[in-house]
Structures are given as structure tokens and as C-alpha cells.
Write a protein that holds these residues in place. Structure first.
Motif, PDB file in Angstrom:
ATOM      1  N   UNK A   1      11.461  -7.775   0.013  1.00  0.00           N
ATOM      2  CA  UNK A   1      11.545  -9.230   0.014  1.00  0.00           C
ATOM      3  C   UNK A   1      10.212  -9.873  -0.361  1.00  0.00           C
ATOM      4  N   UNK A   2       9.124  -9.321   0.153  1.00  0.00           N
ATOM      5  CA  UNK A   2       7.810  -9.867  -0.183  1.00  0.00           C
ATOM      6  C   UNK A   2       7.558  -9.773  -1.684  1.00  0.00           C
ATOM      7  N   UNK A   3       7.864  -8.618  -2.254  1.00  0.00           N
ATOM      8  CA  UNK A   3       7.697  -8.424  -3.696  1.00  0.00           C
ATOM      9  C   UNK A   3       8.596  -9.368  -4.487  1.00  0.00           C
ATOM     10  N   UNK A   4       9.866  -9.453  -4.112  1.00  0.00           N
ATOM     11  CA  UNK A   4      10.829 -10.247  -4.865  1.00  0.00           C
ATOM     12  C   UNK A   4      10.529 -11.739  -4.788  1.00  0.00           C
ATOM     13  N   UNK A   5      10.090 -12.217  -3.639  1.00  0.00           N
ATOM     14  CA  UNK A   5       9.724 -13.630  -3.512  1.00  0.00           C
ATOM     15  C   UNK A   5       8.512 -13.940  -4.395  1.00  0.00           C
ATOM     16  N   UNK A   6       7.528 -13.035  -4.374  1.00  0.00           N
ATOM     17  CA  UNK A   6       6.336 -13.249  -5.204  1.00  0.00           C
ATOM     18  C   UNK A   6       6.689 -13.266  -6.686  1.00  0.00           C
ATOM     19  N   UNK A   7       7.533 -12.320  -7.125  1.00  0.00           N
ATOM     20  CA  UNK A   7       7.888 -12.249  -8.546  1.00  0.00           C
ATOM     21  C   UNK A   7       8.820 -13.391  -8.953  1.00  0.00           C
ATOM     22  N   UNK A   8       9.659 -13.844  -8.038  1.00  0.00           N
ATOM     23  CA  UNK A   8      10.510 -14.990  -8.347  1.00  0.00           C
ATOM     24  C   UNK A   8       9.668 -16.240  -8.549  1.00  0.00           C
ATOM     25  N   UNK A   9       8.602 -16.377  -7.778  1.00  0.00           N
ATOM     26  CA  UNK A   9       7.679 -17.492  -7.977  1.00  0.00           C
ATOM     27  C   UNK A   9       7.035 -17.419  -9.359  1.00  0.00           C
ATOM     28  N   UNK A  10       6.690 -16.201  -9.798  1.00  0.00           N
ATOM     29  CA  UNK A  10       6.163 -16.014 -11.152  1.00  0.00           C
ATOM     30  C   UNK A  10       7.220 -16.404 -12.182  1.00  0.00           C
ATOM     31  N   UNK A  11       8.450 -15.946 -11.957  1.00  0.00           N
ATOM     32  CA  UNK A  11       9.548 -16.293 -12.857  1.00  0.00           C
ATOM     33  C   UNK A  11       9.697 -17.800 -12.981  1.00  0.00           C
TER      34      UNK A  11
END
Length: 308
Positions: A273-283
Motif C-alpha cells: 500500500x505504501x508503494x502503490x500510494x506513492x506511485x499513484x501520486x506520481x501517476x
């Protein structure tokens, strides 16, 4: 429309033939037990390749380590709008396309519309379908009836439509990622996963609606991602390809639309979740960049035309 695949290597031509075979077989199976008249008369009218493999500018970086490979993008045209329901008629085809050995891991992203829907969108000047009409390659057709001629719309109209899509859709994507972080910190990982799925889905839908005024009727993030990255490959920077667990985490969030809400067996780790939230913010940052650049170009073109 074009019919030649001579610009593609033989392996790709074989894979596309296999994809068409699977689509037709599974559609026939889905209709086999149907008693309704529209099911008995159900037909695939056309199967059309579009996107980078139709244009000839596909990317295959698997051998370089970067990992990006252009999907096969396919439009299936049927004779009745009722037959476009994905759950009822196309789920098995999607599953087979993912696992078929001949396709060797190539993603086949397909959409299904009735001929009337496609022709109506062409007559409205919808950029997505106009591109398919102009650039697409017919892989199969039951009859030779052509699709409607595209009706171009003005740059000013394109700007109005694109701006409305951006302003109405992107705030939802931003709101969902805020909700995902809230639920994650509150110890509700499944709630966070569902919200995160929606944050990604709405982000890709925003790109597609702004650039081409089309949002595929699917919750499959892999398909939406493929369609969006075809239009602007800067979006590929959102997701690393260099580790298998990153790919697995993306697949886990792709399943969250249904399983995070309804399956007691669905699990997602804090690390994921930490990784996915961070990458979604990049997206989201990339989506904002791509969309606002497009809106700026349309505004400049519109102003130039007004001065002329």
C-alpha cells in the motif's frame, strides 16, 4: 479501412490471428445456450486492430530490461448493444487471452461496441473512434459494410469537451488517493485498496477522456493503463518494471475493485500500500502534466484560428 499486416513481423501476425480466434470462439460459447432472439442473432461484425501496432510505432523493450511492451489494442464490433456487456459475454475471452501460450504474455486490450455505437461516435467527431476509422486495420469482418465517415469537429469544440472532462473527472482521482491514505493509516487496508483502485482508474480515464473523449467501459487497470500509455508514453514512468513484486502489487490492486469489497480472502500488505500510494501520486502528477499540456495546445490552436 486497411487490411494489411505486412508491416508486422510474422510472430505478431500469428498472435493477432490467435487473438481473433479466441474472441470468436468464446463469444460463440457465450451465446450457445441463449434463447433470447438477440442472442440467437448475435454476431461479431468486425475485429479491428488499432493503436501502435496498427500505426507501426509499437514498443517492445522487454529484452532491454526496461520492461515496457505495447499492448495489442482491438475493437470488437457486434450487431447488438446488449452483446457488449463484458461480464456476460467477454470475461472468458479476456481470461484466455491472458493465459494463451501462443500470445507469450502479450497483453491484448480489447473493447466491444455495437456498430450503431461506433457509427454514432464517428458522426459526432469522437477523436478516439475517428483515429480507429483512419488508422485501424481490419483483422476480421463478417460483411463489407463500412463504418460511417468521421465528422470532424472544431478545435474550439475539442477544447470545450476536453476541459469539461478534465475538470469533472480528475478531482475524483485526487479525492480517492486522499481516501486511500486515510484508510491505510486507519488500519483498513481493504478500504484503502478499493479507494486506490479508483484513484488509478479515474486517473487513466481522465487522460483518455481529455485526449480522445473516450473512456473504455472497464474497471481493469491493466487495460486502462495500456490504452492511456499508448497516447503518451511518459505515463509509463509511474510504474517501475524492474522488480517482480512491483508487478505483483499492481496486479493485487487491479483485483481490488471486486475482491477488496467482497472477498474475505483478499489481502494487501502495508508495504504494498505504501508503494502503490506513492506511485499513484506520481501517476497523478504525470496525468496532470499530460492533460494540461494538451489543453494548452488546444487553447493556443483555437486562438490562432480566431486570429486568422
Amino acid at each position: 479501412m486497411k487490411t494489411s499486416l505486412d508491416h508486422l513481423p510474422e510472430t505478431k501476425r500469428q498472435q493477432l490471428a490467435r487473438a481473433v480466434e479466441i474472441l470468436r470462439e468464446e463469444f460463440e460459447d457465450a451465446l450457445a445456450a441463449g434463447q433470447a432472439e438477440f442472442k440467437k442473432k448475435g454476431r461479431i461484425l468486425k475485429v479491428i486492430l488499432f493503436g501502435s501496432h496498427a500505426r507501426g510505432d509499437w514498443v517492445d523493450e522487454e529484452h532491454t530490461g526496461k520492461g515496457y511492451r505495447s499492448d495489442y489494442d482491438i475493437l470488437v464490433v457486434v450487431n447488438n448493444r446488449k452483446l457488449t456487456n463484458f461480464t456476460s459475454y467477454w470475461n472468458n475471452a479476456a481470461d484466455r487471452l491472458l493465459s494463451d501460450r501462443l500470445l507469450k504474455g502479450m497483453q491484448v486490450s480489447f473493447i466491444v461496441h455495437s456498430r450503431r455505437e461506433v457509427n454514432d461516435e464517428l458522426k459526432r467527431g469522437n477523436g478516439f473512434f475517428c483515429d480507429i476509422r483512419r488508422q485501424g486495420i481490419v483483422l476480421y469482418e463478417l460483411d463489407s459494410e463500412p463504418l460511417a465517415e468521421p465528422r470532424p469537429i472544431s478545435t474550439k469544440q475539442q477544447l470545450e469537451i476536453a476541459r469539461d472532462n478534465y475538470e469533472s473527472r480528475f478531482p475524483h482521482a485526487e479525492g480517492f488517493v486522499i481516501g486511500a491514505a486515510f484508510h491505510w493509516k486507519g488500519g483498513r487496508p481493504n478500504h484503502a485498496a478499493f479507494e486506490l483502485h479508483q484513484a488509478i482508474e479515474h486517473a487513466y480515464s481522465t487522460v483518455l477522456l481529455v485526449l480522445k473523449n473516450y473512456g473504455p467501459p472497464t474497471h481493469n487497470l491493466r487495460s486502462l493503463r495500456g490504452f492511456a500509455e499508448e497516447h503518451d508514453r511518459r505515463l509509463t514512468e509511474a510504474w517501475p518494471h524492474d522488480r517482480q513484486r512491483y508487478v505483483a502489487w499492481f496486479n493485487t490492486i487491479n483485483e481490488a475493485y471486486v475482491k477488496a469489497r467482497y472477498s474475505k480472502h483478499y489481502q494487501i500488505s502495508d508495504e504494498a500500500l505504501a508503494f502503490l500510494i506513492e506511485r499513484t501520486t506520481v501517476l497523478h502528477g504525470l496525468v496532470k502534466l499530460v492533460c494540461e499540456e494538451h489543453l494548452s495546445r488546444l487553447a493556443n490552436d483555437s486562438n490562432d484560428l480566431d486570429r486568422d
